[in-house]
Design a protein around this motif. Structure first.
Motif, short mmCIF file in Angstrom:
data_model
loop_
_atom_site.label_atom_id
_atom_site.label_comp_id
_atom_site.label_asym_id
_atom_site.label_seq_id
_atom_site.Cartn_x
_atom_site.Cartn_y
_atom_site.Cartn_z
N THR A 119 0.81 -1.22 0.00
CA THR A 119 0.00 0.00 0.00
C THR A 119 0.84 1.27 0.00
OG1 THR A 119 -0.20 -0.14 2.41
CG2 THR A 119 -1.99 -1.08 1.09
N TYR A 120 2.16 1.15 0.01
CA TYR A 120 3.03 2.32 -0.12
C TYR A 120 3.35 2.61 -1.58
CZ TYR A 120 3.65 1.60 4.85
OH TYR A 120 3.42 1.44 6.19
N ASP A 121 2.94 1.73 -2.47
CA ASP A 121 3.21 1.90 -3.89
C ASP A 121 2.14 2.77 -4.55
OD1 ASP A 121 5.42 0.26 -3.62
OD2 ASP A 121 4.33 -1.54 -4.21
N HIS A 122 2.42 3.17 -5.78
CA HIS A 122 1.52 4.01 -6.56
C HIS A 122 1.30 3.36 -7.92
CE1 HIS A 122 2.35 6.97 -3.48
NE2 HIS A 122 3.64 6.81 -3.72
N VAL A 123 0.17 3.71 -8.55
CA VAL A 123 -0.20 3.16 -9.86
C VAL A 123 -0.43 4.31 -10.82
CG1 VAL A 123 -1.89 1.77 -11.13
CG2 VAL A 123 -1.25 1.13 -8.80
N ILE B 64 -2.04 5.06 -14.57
CA ILE B 64 -2.86 4.53 -15.67
C ILE B 64 -3.15 5.69 -16.62
CG2 ILE B 64 -5.02 3.44 -16.33
CD1 ILE B 64 -5.14 2.23 -13.51
N GLY B 65 -2.59 5.62 -17.81
CA GLY B 65 -2.83 6.66 -18.80
C GLY B 65 -2.45 8.05 -18.34
N GLY B 66 -1.38 8.18 -17.57
CA GLY B 66 -0.93 9.47 -17.08
C GLY B 66 -1.60 9.94 -15.80
N VAL B 67 -2.59 9.21 -15.32
CA VAL B 67 -3.27 9.54 -14.07
C VAL B 67 -2.65 8.70 -12.96
CG1 VAL B 67 -5.49 9.62 -12.87
CG2 VAL B 67 -5.39 10.03 -15.33
N GLU B 68 -2.28 9.36 -11.86
CA GLU B 68 -1.61 8.66 -10.77
C GLU B 68 -2.57 8.39 -9.62
OE1 GLU B 68 1.88 10.77 -9.67
OE2 GLU B 68 2.82 10.47 -11.62
N TYR B 69 -2.46 7.19 -9.05
CA TYR B 69 -3.30 6.75 -7.95
C TYR B 69 -2.44 6.22 -6.81
CZ TYR B 69 -6.98 6.57 -11.53
OH TYR B 69 -7.86 6.87 -12.54
N ASP B 70 -2.97 6.32 -5.59
CA ASP B 70 -2.39 5.65 -4.44
C ASP B 70 -3.12 4.33 -4.25
OD1 ASP B 70 -0.60 7.70 -3.77
OD2 ASP B 70 -2.13 8.74 -2.58
N ILE B 71 -2.41 3.30 -3.84
CA ILE B 71 -3.04 2.02 -3.53
C ILE B 71 -3.52 2.09 -2.08
CG2 ILE B 71 -2.69 -0.46 -3.29
CD1 ILE B 71 -0.51 -0.27 -5.41
N LYS B 72 -4.81 1.91 -1.87
CA LYS B 72 -5.39 1.98 -0.54
C LYS B 72 -5.68 0.61 0.05
CE LYS B 72 -5.27 6.31 0.02
NZ LYS B 72 -4.39 6.85 1.04
N LEU B 73 -5.97 -0.38 -0.80
CA LEU B 73 -6.32 -1.70 -0.31
C LEU B 73 -5.90 -2.73 -1.33
CD1 LEU B 73 -7.92 -3.40 1.82
CD2 LEU B 73 -9.93 -3.04 0.42
N ILE B 74 -5.34 -3.85 -0.86
CA ILE B 74 -4.93 -4.96 -1.72
C ILE B 74 -5.67 -6.20 -1.24
CG2 ILE B 74 -3.03 -6.41 -2.50
CD1 ILE B 74 -1.17 -4.02 -1.91
N GLN B 75 -6.39 -6.86 -2.16
CA GLN B 75 -7.12 -8.07 -1.82
C GLN B 75 -6.69 -9.19 -2.75
OE1 GLN B 75 -10.92 -5.90 -2.25
NE2 GLN B 75 -11.48 -6.96 -0.36
N ARG C 96 -4.92 -10.15 -7.89
CA ARG C 96 -5.11 -9.23 -6.78
C ARG C 96 -5.99 -8.09 -7.23
NH1 ARG C 96 0.59 -8.42 -3.56
NH2 ARG C 96 0.22 -10.24 -2.24
N ASP C 97 -6.89 -7.66 -6.36
CA ASP C 97 -7.68 -6.46 -6.59
C ASP C 97 -7.01 -5.31 -5.87
OD1 ASP C 97 -9.51 -7.82 -8.10
OD2 ASP C 97 -11.17 -7.62 -6.69
N LEU C 98 -6.82 -4.20 -6.59
CA LEU C 98 -6.24 -2.99 -6.00
C LEU C 98 -7.31 -1.92 -5.95
CD1 LEU C 98 -2.84 -2.74 -7.92
CD2 LEU C 98 -3.31 -3.94 -5.78
N THR C 99 -7.55 -1.39 -4.77
CA THR C 99 -8.47 -0.27 -4.60
C THR C 99 -7.63 0.99 -4.65
OG1 THR C 99 -9.91 -1.62 -3.23
CG2 THR C 99 -10.20 0.76 -3.08
N LEU C 100 -7.98 1.91 -5.56
CA LEU C 100 -7.14 3.07 -5.85
C LEU C 100 -7.84 4.37 -5.52
CD1 LEU C 100 -5.89 1.93 -9.37
CD2 LEU C 100 -4.81 1.51 -7.17
N GLN C 101 -7.03 5.35 -5.12
CA GLN C 101 -7.51 6.71 -4.84
C GLN C 101 -6.61 7.68 -5.57
OE1 GLN C 101 -7.02 7.95 -0.75
NE2 GLN C 101 -8.79 9.29 -0.88
N LEU C 102 -7.19 8.70 -6.20
CA LEU C 102 -6.41 9.71 -6.91
C LEU C 102 -5.40 10.36 -5.98
CD1 LEU C 102 -9.09 11.45 -9.10
CD2 LEU C 102 -7.11 10.21 -9.91
N ARG C 103 -4.22 10.63 -6.52
CA ARG C 103 -3.17 11.29 -5.73
C ARG C 103 -3.40 12.78 -5.66
NH1 ARG C 103 2.85 9.90 -6.31
NH2 ARG C 103 2.79 10.40 -4.16
#
Length: 106
Positions: A72-76, A78-89, A99-106
Motif C-alpha cells: 500500500t506504499y506503492d503508486h499506480v 494509468i494513462g498518465g493519471v496517478e493513484y495511491d493504492i489503498k487496499l490490496i485483496q 489481486r484487486d487494487l483499490t485506488l484513490q487519486l493522488r
C-alpha cells in the motif's frame, strides 16, 4: 466425464496497462512493473460503504496478476493519471490468481 470446477473466474487482464512504482526517501520514482495488464472492476456496495465509513474516497478498482512485492506504499499510473493504492485483496478463485487494487487519486 467432465470435471466440474466451482467458482473459477478466468481473467484476461485486457482492459489496459498500468505502471506500478514506489518512491524512495528523496521522492524519486522507482518502477516495479511497467506495462502490466489489468482488468477494470466494479466498485461494489460493500467496498463503497466500507470506504465511506473510513472517510476514504475510492476512485477505481482494478485486478492485476498476483505479484508478491506490491504494497500500500506503492503508486499506480494509468494513462498518465496517478493513484495511491489503498487496499490490496488477494483473489484465489481466479485463473490465474490475481489481486484487486483499490485506488484513490493522488
Amino acid at each position: 466425464m467432465k470435471i466440474k470446477v466451482d467458482n473459477i473466474e478466468f481473467v484476461s487482464f485486457s482492459d489496459g496497462v498500468c505502471n506500478i512504482y514506489t518512491e524512495n526517501d528523496t521522492g524519486e520514482n522507482i518502477n516495479k512493473y511497467e506495462n502490466l495488464g489489468f482488468n477494470n472492476r466494479i466498485l461494489g456496495f460493500t467496498r463503497f460503504f466500507q470506504a465511506d465509513a473510513n472517510k476514504m474516497a475510492v476512485d477505481k478498482v482494478i485486478r492485476i496478476p498476483k505479484l508478491d512485492d506490491i504494497d500500500t506504499y506503492d503508486h499506480v499510473s494509468i494513462g498518465g493519471v496517478e493513484y495511491d493504492i489503498k487496499l490490496i485483496q488477494d483473489m484465489y478463485n481466479t485463473n490465474p490468481q490475481s489481486r484487486d487494487l483499490t485506488l484513490q487519486l493522488r
